[in-house]
Design a protein around this motif. Sequence first.
Motif, PDB file in Angstrom:
ATOM      1  N   VAL A   1       0.837  -1.206   0.000  1.00 44.93           N
ATOM      2  CA  VAL A   1       0.000   0.000   0.000  1.00 44.93           C
ATOM      3  C   VAL A   1       0.874   1.259   0.000  1.00 44.93           C
ATOM      4  CG1 VAL A   1      -1.795   1.257   1.255  1.00 44.93           C
ATOM      5  CG2 VAL A   1      -1.837  -1.243   1.188  1.00 44.93           C
ATOM      6  N   PHE A   2       2.017   1.190   0.690  1.00 47.77           N
ATOM      7  CA  PHE A   2       2.934   2.325   0.730  1.00 47.77           C
ATOM      8  C   PHE A   2       3.418   2.685  -0.671  1.00 47.77           C
ATOM      9  CE2 PHE A   2       7.302   3.974   1.251  1.00 47.77           C
ATOM     10  CZ  PHE A   2       7.041   5.078   2.050  1.00 47.77           C
ATOM     11  N   LEU A   3       3.760   1.685  -1.465  1.00 45.32           N
ATOM     12  CA  LEU A   3       4.237   1.939  -2.823  1.00 45.32           C
ATOM     13  C   LEU A   3       3.115   2.469  -3.709  1.00 45.32           C
ATOM     14  CD1 LEU A   3       6.527  -1.184  -3.298  1.00 45.32           C
ATOM     15  CD2 LEU A   3       7.263   1.195  -3.135  1.00 45.32           C
ATOM     16  N   VAL A   4       1.893   1.969  -3.509  1.00 44.97           N
ATOM     17  CA  VAL A   4       0.756   2.497  -4.267  1.00 44.97           C
ATOM     18  C   VAL A   4       0.532   3.971  -3.931  1.00 44.97           C
ATOM     19  CG1 VAL A   4      -1.747   2.357  -4.573  1.00 44.97           C
ATOM     20  CG2 VAL A   4      -0.375   0.267  -4.560  1.00 44.97           C
ATOM     21  N   CYS A   5       0.582   4.293  -2.635  1.00 45.01           N
ATOM     22  CA  CYS A   5       0.414   5.687  -2.218  1.00 45.01           C
ATOM     23  C   CYS A   5       1.531   6.576  -2.780  1.00 45.01           C
ATOM     24  CB  CYS A   5       0.394   5.770  -0.697  1.00 45.01           C
ATOM     25  SG  CYS A   5      -1.051   5.002   0.078  1.00 45.01           S
TER      26      CYS A   5
ATOM     27  N   VAL B   1       7.413  19.166  -2.824  1.00 49.35           N
ATOM     28  CA  VAL B   1       8.100  18.310  -1.850  1.00 49.35           C
ATOM     29  C   VAL B   1       7.451  16.929  -1.798  1.00 49.35           C
ATOM     30  CG1 VAL B   1       8.575  17.991   0.600  1.00 49.35           C
ATOM     31  CG2 VAL B   1       8.980  20.204  -0.463  1.00 49.35           C
ATOM     32  N   VAL B   2       6.126  16.879  -1.763  1.00 51.22           N
ATOM     33  CA  VAL B   2       5.420  15.591  -1.720  1.00 51.22           C
ATOM     34  C   VAL B   2       5.710  14.783  -2.983  1.00 51.22           C
ATOM     35  CG1 VAL B   2       3.138  14.521  -1.765  1.00 51.22           C
ATOM     36  CG2 VAL B   2       3.609  16.391  -0.177  1.00 51.22           C
ATOM     37  N   SER B   3       5.630  15.435  -4.131  1.00 52.63           N
ATOM     38  CA  SER B   3       5.891  14.732  -5.389  1.00 52.63           C
ATOM     39  C   SER B   3       7.328  14.226  -5.459  1.00 52.63           C
ATOM     40  CB  SER B   3       5.603  15.672  -6.566  1.00 52.63           C
ATOM     41  OG  SER B   3       5.813  15.020  -7.796  1.00 52.63           O
ATOM     42  N   GLY B   4       8.287  15.069  -5.056  1.00 49.53           N
ATOM     43  CA  GLY B   4       9.686  14.653  -5.091  1.00 49.53           C
ATOM     44  C   GLY B   4       9.986  13.534  -4.117  1.00 49.53           C
ATOM     45  N   ALA B   5       9.414  13.606  -2.905  1.00 49.43           N
ATOM     46  CA  ALA B   5       9.652  12.556  -1.911  1.00 49.43           C
ATOM     47  C   ALA B   5       9.072  11.223  -2.383  1.00 49.43           C
ATOM     48  CB  ALA B   5       9.036  12.960  -0.580  1.00 49.43           C
ATOM     49  N   ALA B   6       7.871  11.264  -2.970  1.00 40.64           N
ATOM     50  CA  ALA B   6       7.256  10.027  -3.463  1.00 40.64           C
ATOM     51  C   ALA B   6       8.067   9.433  -4.610  1.00 40.64           C
ATOM     52  CB  ALA B   6       5.824  10.312  -3.912  1.00 40.64           C
ATOM     53  N   LEU B   7       8.554  10.292  -5.506  1.00 45.33           N
ATOM     54  CA  LEU B   7       9.376   9.794  -6.607  1.00 45.33           C
ATOM     55  C   LEU B   7      10.675   9.200  -6.087  1.00 45.33           C
ATOM     56  CD1 LEU B   7       9.760   9.517  -9.658  1.00 45.33           C
ATOM     57  CD2 LEU B   7      10.738  11.817  -9.675  1.00 45.33           C
ATOM     58  N   SER B   8      11.252   9.808  -5.055  1.00 46.70           N
ATOM     59  CA  SER B   8      12.467   9.275  -4.455  1.00 46.70           C
ATOM     60  C   SER B   8      12.221   7.893  -3.858  1.00 46.70           C
ATOM     61  CB  SER B   8      12.965  10.239  -3.376  1.00 46.70           C
ATOM     62  OG  SER B   8      14.110   9.734  -2.738  1.00 46.70           O
ATOM     63  N   VAL B   9      11.066   7.686  -3.245  1.00 41.08           N
ATOM     64  CA  VAL B   9      10.726   6.373  -2.691  1.00 41.08           C
ATOM     65  C   VAL B   9      10.692   5.320  -3.790  1.00 41.08           C
ATOM     66  CG1 VAL B   9       8.855   5.032  -1.657  1.00 41.08           C
ATOM     67  CG2 VAL B   9       9.503   7.230  -0.675  1.00 41.08           C
ATOM     68  N   LEU B  10      10.046   5.633  -4.906  1.00 43.94           N
ATOM     69  CA  LEU B  10       9.923   4.658  -5.989  1.00 43.94           C
ATOM     70  C   LEU B  10      11.278   4.359  -6.635  1.00 43.94           C
ATOM     71  CD1 LEU B  10       6.623   5.900  -7.654  1.00 43.94           C
ATOM     72  CD2 LEU B  10       6.949   3.870  -6.250  1.00 43.94           C
ATOM     73  N   ILE B  11      12.123   5.378  -6.766  1.00 48.97           N
ATOM     74  CA  ILE B  11      13.462   5.141  -7.320  1.00 48.97           C
ATOM     75  C   ILE B  11      14.286   4.300  -6.348  1.00 48.97           C
ATOM     76  CG2 ILE B  11      15.613   6.246  -8.015  1.00 48.97           C
ATOM     77  CD1 ILE B  11      13.965   8.611  -9.001  1.00 48.97           C
ATOM     78  N   GLY B  12      14.166   4.599  -5.050  1.00 49.40           N
ATOM     79  CA  GLY B  12      14.893   3.824  -4.050  1.00 49.40           C
ATOM     80  C   GLY B  12      14.432   2.387  -3.955  1.00 49.40           C
ATOM     81  N   ALA B  13      13.201   2.104  -4.421  1.00 50.75           N
ATOM     82  CA  ALA B  13      12.664   0.746  -4.361  1.00 50.75           C
ATOM     83  C   ALA B  13      13.014  -0.093  -5.578  1.00 50.75           C
ATOM     84  CB  ALA B  13      11.140   0.797  -4.201  1.00 50.75           C
TER      85      ALA B  13
ATOM     86  N   ILE C   1       3.700  -2.030  -9.651  1.00 52.93           N
ATOM     87  CA  ILE C   1       2.386  -1.430  -9.423  1.00 52.93           C
ATOM     88  C   ILE C   1       2.531   0.014  -8.953  1.00 52.93           C
ATOM     89  CG2 ILE C   1       0.331  -1.537  -7.951  1.00 52.93           C
ATOM     90  CD1 ILE C   1       0.531  -4.564  -8.066  1.00 52.93           C
ATOM     91  N   GLY C   2       3.529   0.260  -8.096  1.00 50.22           N
ATOM     92  CA  GLY C   2       3.766   1.628  -7.643  1.00 50.22           C
ATOM     93  C   GLY C   2       4.064   2.564  -8.803  1.00 50.22           C
ATOM     94  N   TRP C   3       4.907   2.130  -9.729  1.00 47.37           N
ATOM     95  CA  TRP C   3       5.208   2.953 -10.907  1.00 47.37           C
ATOM     96  C   TRP C   3       3.993   3.068 -11.825  1.00 47.37           C
ATOM     97  CZ3 TRP C   3       9.279   6.005 -11.839  1.00 47.37           C
ATOM     98  CH2 TRP C   3      10.416   5.854 -11.035  1.00 47.37           C
ATOM     99  N   LEU C   4       3.198   2.000 -11.912  1.00 51.08           N
ATOM    100  CA  LEU C   4       1.997   2.053 -12.758  1.00 51.08           C
ATOM    101  C   LEU C   4       1.000   3.083 -12.234  1.00 51.08           C
ATOM    102  CD1 LEU C   4       0.352   0.861 -15.112  1.00 51.08           C
ATOM    103  CD2 LEU C   4      -0.505  -0.865 -13.505  1.00 51.08           C
ATOM    104  N   MET C   5       0.937   3.236 -10.922  1.00 50.60           N
ATOM    105  CA  MET C   5       0.003   4.201 -10.342  1.00 50.60           C
ATOM    106  C   MET C   5       0.342   5.633 -10.727  1.00 50.60           C
ATOM    107  SD  MET C   5      -2.237   2.355  -9.037  1.00 50.60           S
ATOM    108  CE  MET C   5      -3.186   3.739  -8.409  1.00 50.60           C
TER     109      MET C   5
ATOM    110  N   ALA D   1      -3.079  10.372 -15.312  1.00 49.26           N
ATOM    111  CA  ALA D   1      -4.189  10.522 -16.246  1.00 49.26           C
ATOM    112  C   ALA D   1      -5.352  11.261 -15.586  1.00 49.26           C
ATOM    113  CB  ALA D   1      -4.633   9.145 -16.746  1.00 49.26           C
ATOM    114  N   GLY D   2      -5.610  10.936 -14.297  1.00 45.77           N
ATOM    115  CA  GLY D   2      -6.675  11.638 -13.584  1.00 45.77           C
ATOM    116  C   GLY D   2      -6.379  13.117 -13.404  1.00 45.77           C
ATOM    117  N   VAL D   3      -5.131  13.454 -13.053  1.00 38.46           N
ATOM    118  CA  VAL D   3      -4.749  14.860 -12.896  1.00 38.46           C
ATOM    119  C   VAL D   3      -4.854  15.595 -14.223  1.00 38.46           C
ATOM    120  CG1 VAL D   3      -2.827  16.389 -12.345  1.00 38.46           C
ATOM    121  CG2 VAL D   3      -3.291  14.413 -10.904  1.00 38.46           C
TER     122      VAL D   3
END
Length: 318
Positions: A208-212, A248-260, A293-297, A303-305
């Motif tokens: 769920v963390f990766l989806v978020c 900041v939120v967008s960058g932190a989330a992208l950093s999580v996905l790259i780190g994963a 799945i995290g990257w797919l989200m 698309a929604g934005v």
Amino acid sequence: MDRRQENRIALALSAVLAVGIVGAILLSMALRESLISWARGWPGGPAVFLVCLGLAGAVGMFLATFVWLAHVWPDRSPLRWRTNSAARYVITTVGGAIALVSTIFLIGAMPPRDKDPRDCDDFGCWVAVHESGAWAWGLFALGVAAWVVSLSLSYLFASDAERRWAAVVPQALIGAGIAVLITVLVAAFRLHNTYYDAAEHWPGGPHVFLVCAGVSVPLGAGVAVWAWQQRERLTRWGAGLLAGAGTVVSGAALSVLIGALAPRRYDGPALCGDGFYCRLDQAHGQATVSVGIGWLMILVAGAGVLFFFTRRRTRRRR
């Protein structure tokens, strides 16, 4: 200055740069043991040593560029100072050498791509073994300091006082974007274990963390764009704060996905060491699916934005 003279100057500068790069590489190879000794004994360790190298490189850029701009545009120089030829060439040579050597040393501190760091004795291997990821902080310091140098020179040598801030704003925006990108990459390399620890305590676990995280990348960017569009209603300070928070939120989330993402050398969950992907695969299995799945989200939420902004523009036209 005619075209022939310009070609000669360009050719001379290219030759000097090529010789300087080769000389800096040879110097880094000759000083391998000294670099390791300096990094080991430097106050703060290898990371601070590499950060100091990055700052020194930016100072060298500033010196080399400032003296020539002061020579070409003495009326714009804040010092109204024109150097003589000897001093100008000495300062340019010293500043350029510092910038070039520091940059080559920082590149040499990067981990090797085709061999195990534990089986070689290069400076990059030593840094990778004793403080993995320290090279990223050095390059980050070089990039941010070089950006500050660029802004300073643009401000100091603007054509007139009224155009100083106009000359700085475009570079500030570009540099801020590059700085955010570098920060995202550095955090992904340095904080991947921290991200996994946070994922384990997340409601629903790492999946769920990766989806978020995937959803947060376009949502944060969308909030930043929307806030800037509404700056007249929100006031500039309010819009700036909201846009900054979204970034900041967008960058932190992208950093999580790259780190994963899976590392280059992944020997399976039984043999890998640490890191987000390895620990996720060890604890839950199917790490590739979860990260994918995290990257797919990102695409789904993006698309929604995009649909939201498209509908909003359509309503305005009506």
